[in-house]
Scaffold this motif. Structure first.
Motif, PDB file in Angstrom:
ATOM      1  N   ILE A 127       0.856  -1.185   0.000  1.00 42.80           N
ATOM      2  CA  ILE A 127       0.000   0.000   0.000  1.00 42.80           C
ATOM      3  C   ILE A 127       0.892   1.234   0.000  1.00 42.80           C
ATOM      4  O   ILE A 127       1.776   1.364   0.858  1.00 42.80           O
ATOM      5  N   ASN A 128       0.677   2.123  -0.933  1.00 41.53           N
ATOM      6  CA  ASN A 128       1.534   3.308  -1.071  1.00 41.53           C
ATOM      7  C   ASN A 128       1.137   4.365  -0.039  1.00 41.53           C
ATOM      8  O   ASN A 128       0.650   5.454  -0.377  1.00 41.53           O
ATOM      9  N   SER A 129       1.377   4.048   1.235  1.00 49.01           N
ATOM     10  CA  SER A 129       0.932   4.921   2.322  1.00 49.01           C
ATOM     11  C   SER A 129       1.897   6.057   2.606  1.00 49.01           C
ATOM     12  O   SER A 129       1.561   6.998   3.319  1.00 49.01           O
ATOM     13  N   ASN A 130       3.110   5.980   2.050  1.00 52.66           N
ATOM     14  CA  ASN A 130       4.110   7.026   2.270  1.00 52.66           C
ATOM     15  C   ASN A 130       4.502   7.616   0.914  1.00 52.66           C
ATOM     16  O   ASN A 130       5.212   6.977   0.148  1.00 52.66           O
ATOM     17  N   PRO A 131       4.052   8.842   0.607  1.00 49.69           N
ATOM     18  CA  PRO A 131       4.330   9.442  -0.705  1.00 49.69           C
ATOM     19  C   PRO A 131       5.823   9.603  -0.995  1.00 49.69           C
ATOM     20  O   PRO A 131       6.212   9.729  -2.154  1.00 49.69           O
ATOM     21  N   ARG A 132       6.651   9.601   0.042  1.00 47.50           N
ATOM     22  CA  ARG A 132       8.094   9.768  -0.156  1.00 47.50           C
ATOM     23  C   ARG A 132       8.797   8.444  -0.464  1.00 47.50           C
ATOM     24  O   ARG A 132      10.005   8.414  -0.666  1.00 47.50           O
ATOM     25  N   ASN A 133       8.034   7.367  -0.509  1.00 41.06           N
ATOM     26  CA  ASN A 133       8.588   6.041  -0.770  1.00 41.06           C
ATOM     27  C   ASN A 133       8.761   5.859  -2.276  1.00 41.06           C
ATOM     28  O   ASN A 133       7.803   5.592  -2.998  1.00 41.06           O
ATOM     29  N   LEU A 134       9.992   5.982  -2.746  1.00 37.45           N
ATOM     30  CA  LEU A 134      10.253   5.925  -4.173  1.00 37.45           C
ATOM     31  C   LEU A 134      10.398   4.501  -4.696  1.00 37.45           C
ATOM     32  O   LEU A 134      10.196   4.252  -5.887  1.00 37.45           O
ATOM     33  N   VAL A 135      10.764   3.548  -3.842  1.00 37.73           N
ATOM     34  CA  VAL A 135      10.985   2.180  -4.307  1.00 37.73           C
ATOM     35  C   VAL A 135       9.660   1.511  -4.688  1.00 37.73           C
ATOM     36  O   VAL A 135       9.609   0.687  -5.587  1.00 37.73           O
ATOM     37  N   ILE A 136       8.570   1.884  -4.019  1.00 34.18           N
ATOM     38  CA  ILE A 136       7.255   1.338  -4.354  1.00 34.18           C
ATOM     39  C   ILE A 136       6.518   2.330  -5.268  1.00 34.18           C
ATOM     40  O   ILE A 136       6.331   2.068  -6.441  1.00 34.18           O
ATOM     41  N   GLY A 137       6.101   3.442  -4.741  1.00 33.26           N
ATOM     42  CA  GLY A 137       5.499   4.485  -5.568  1.00 33.26           C
ATOM     43  C   GLY A 137       4.456   3.969  -6.543  1.00 33.26           C
ATOM     44  O   GLY A 137       3.437   3.385  -6.146  1.00 33.26           O
ATOM     45  N   ASP A 138       4.707   4.141  -7.852  1.00 33.92           N
ATOM     46  CA  ASP A 138       3.714   3.762  -8.862  1.00 33.92           C
ATOM     47  C   ASP A 138       3.620   2.254  -9.079  1.00 33.92           C
ATOM     48  O   ASP A 138       2.811   1.796  -9.889  1.00 33.92           O
ATOM     49  N   ARG A 139       4.393   1.477  -8.341  1.00 26.65           N
ATOM     50  CA  ARG A 139       4.241   0.026  -8.405  1.00 26.65           C
ATOM     51  C   ARG A 139       3.041  -0.441  -7.588  1.00 26.65           C
ATOM     52  O   ARG A 139       2.593  -1.589  -7.742  1.00 26.65           O
ATOM     53  N   ALA A 140       2.518   0.422  -6.725  1.00 27.90           N
ATOM     54  CA  ALA A 140       1.352   0.094  -5.903  1.00 27.90           C
ATOM     55  C   ALA A 140       0.068   0.487  -6.615  1.00 27.90           C
ATOM     56  O   ALA A 140       0.037   1.440  -7.400  1.00 27.90           O
ATOM     57  N   PHE A 141      -1.004  -0.245  -6.312  1.00 29.64           N
ATOM     58  CA  PHE A 141      -2.303   0.081  -6.896  1.00 29.64           C
ATOM     59  C   PHE A 141      -2.907   1.339  -6.276  1.00 29.64           C
ATOM     60  O   PHE A 141      -3.801   1.942  -6.856  1.00 29.64           O
ATOM     61  N   GLY A 142      -2.439   1.699  -5.091  1.00 33.33           N
ATOM     62  CA  GLY A 142      -2.992   2.884  -4.455  1.00 33.33           C
ATOM     63  C   GLY A 142      -2.614   2.985  -2.999  1.00 33.33           C
ATOM     64  O   GLY A 142      -1.787   2.222  -2.491  1.00 33.33           O
TER      65      GLY A 142
END
Length: 430
Positions: A201-216
């Protein structure tokens, strides 16, 4: 005198007669009057005799062929099944041959550095499978194919959108069809396992390793779309591996470069990060990939990929996952910058991991194999523990009826046409 003897003889005869009557009613072999056929006078089989029990017992015995197979395997063969390894170059080389022929590794991962074009990729996979045909157990042929920026497919193929785009569209049917077309694309080359979908879950907008790899950023969207993508992959008889348990969405450090630490406790995880994984497990997830994340409020000493609390207590016992657990790549910075890779592999298996993923470095792969073997020999890991993992691995290969079959050609145009039709239906329409 004679009268007395006659009386004794009469009593003996009476007693003998009574005994004979009793033997007729119920003989010493367990037969009674009801066992005698009134017409023929022959004995019928006893209703509760030992022959009936033995016959019934024979019918109820079911041999577990997988357990029999494991009992005939050497320790080296068992440990080999617990590794998925990366390879060097564009062709089958001596190192890869050694991993297959001598160490009997259970799977191969193809990375971007192994791919030039469709013709070369198909040739490489066919070479690997042909080499493994000497072995009794087929390979997991694995790849990271998520769509978006994480893709290993040759450049001839049309790009698929990221999970972020899919999440914005938020159509479960589209997610299912996308999973199906991804699986069809990789199956065309002979892959049988995809390290996807991402359930972070892309709960941290500063997380670049996941980011757009998450559905939301919402558990409900990630669960709904992620599960449909997973089912679409399974629909093509490809094994999906959901990742990165227990959730990589709130990290700041890229685990490829270092060890992320997240201060979330178990209550927080249950309320957010664990939800998509829990739902995926309820929907028959086959494989869960464990992240390299330190969660000090849950296990202050071990990252999740080496934590018995996270793998055995939370994933296995609380979420009731009975499938295959695989680590994320053990050559990532989160591990190799903090632990000897062989020791890390031993800790992962001790914690409950079934497969150790080693994507880079032939020497790393040998170190993991040898350290695991020595740990069993020394009694640090029991062979029964190894057998548990091998059992799950072989059952999964059996479930998907894996074979090291050679594929002659790949129809790139046919697959691109399907991708175009799908994108025009859901992404490009005005």
């Amino acid at each position: 005198m004679f009268k007395k003897q006659g009386l004794i003889l009469l009593l003996v005869m009476i007693l003998f007669s009574a005994s004979a009557c009793n033997l007729t009613k119920e003989n010493t072999n367990g037969y009674s009057d009801k066992n005698i056929d009134s017409n023929s006078g022959q004995l019928n089989p006893p209703t509760n005799g030992p022959n009936e029990d033995i016959s019934k017992g024979d019918q109820d015995i079911e041999v577990d062929k997988t357990k029999e197979q494991i009992s005939s395997m050497s320790l080296e063969e068992k440990i080999g099944q617990m590794l998925v390894v990366g390879i060097d170059g564009y062709n089958l080389n001596s190192n890869t041959k050694n991993l297959l022929d001598k160490h009997k590794v259970g799977g191969i991962i193809v990375m971007g550095e192994n791919v030039q074009d469709s013709k070369q990729l198909l040739s490489l996979i066919n070479e690997i499978k042909k080499e493994n045909q000497k072995n009794k157990i087929p390979l997991f042929m694995t790849i990271d194919e998520e769509g978006g920026r994480v893709t290993r497919m040759p450049k001839e193929f049309k790009k698929l959108p990221s999970n972020k785009v899919i999440g914005q569209i938020n159509n479960p049917t589209f997610s299912y069809k996308l999973g199906s077309v991804i699986a069809e694309e990789i199956k065309a080359f002979g892959f049988n396992m995809d390290f996807a979908p991402v359930l972070d879950i892309n709960s941290n907008p500063r997380n670049l390793v996941i980011g757009d790899r998450a559905f939301g950023a919402k558990a409900s969207i990630v669960s709904s779309l992620g599960i449909q993508t997973m089912k679409g992959i399974q629909n093509q008889n490809i094994i999906p591996a959901v990742k990165h348990f227990p959730g990589h969405g709130d990290t700041l450090v890229d685990s490829h470069k270092g060890l992320p630490s997240v201060s979330n406790d178990l209550k927080r995880l249950k309320s957010l990060e664990l939800i998509p994984f829990s739902e995926a497990i309820k929907n028959n997830a086959d494989v869960v990939m464990i992240a390299h994340i330190l969660l000090p409020k849950i296990d202050k000493d071990n990252p999740s990929s080496m934590s018995k609390i996270i793998i055995t207590d939370i994933l296995r016992k609380e979420l009731k996952f009975e499938g295959v657990v695989i680590t994320d790549d053990m050559t990532m910075g989160a591990i190799v910058k903090n632990y000897p890779i062989g020791e890390a592999a031993v800790k992962s298996v001790s914690a409950g991991a079934d497969i150790v993923l080693v994507c880079h470095g032939y020497n790393n792969e040998l170190e993991v194999i040898n350290t695991l073997k020595n740990a069993v020999v020394k009694g640090e890991i029991s062979e029964e523990r190894i057998d548990e993992s091998v059992y799950r691995i072989l059952k999964l290969k059996e479930k998907y009826q894996l074979k090291d079959e050679i594929i002659n050609t790949v129809d790139v145009n046919k697959i691109n046409s399907k991708i175009n039709n799908l994108l025009n239906s859901y992404v490009n329409k005005k």
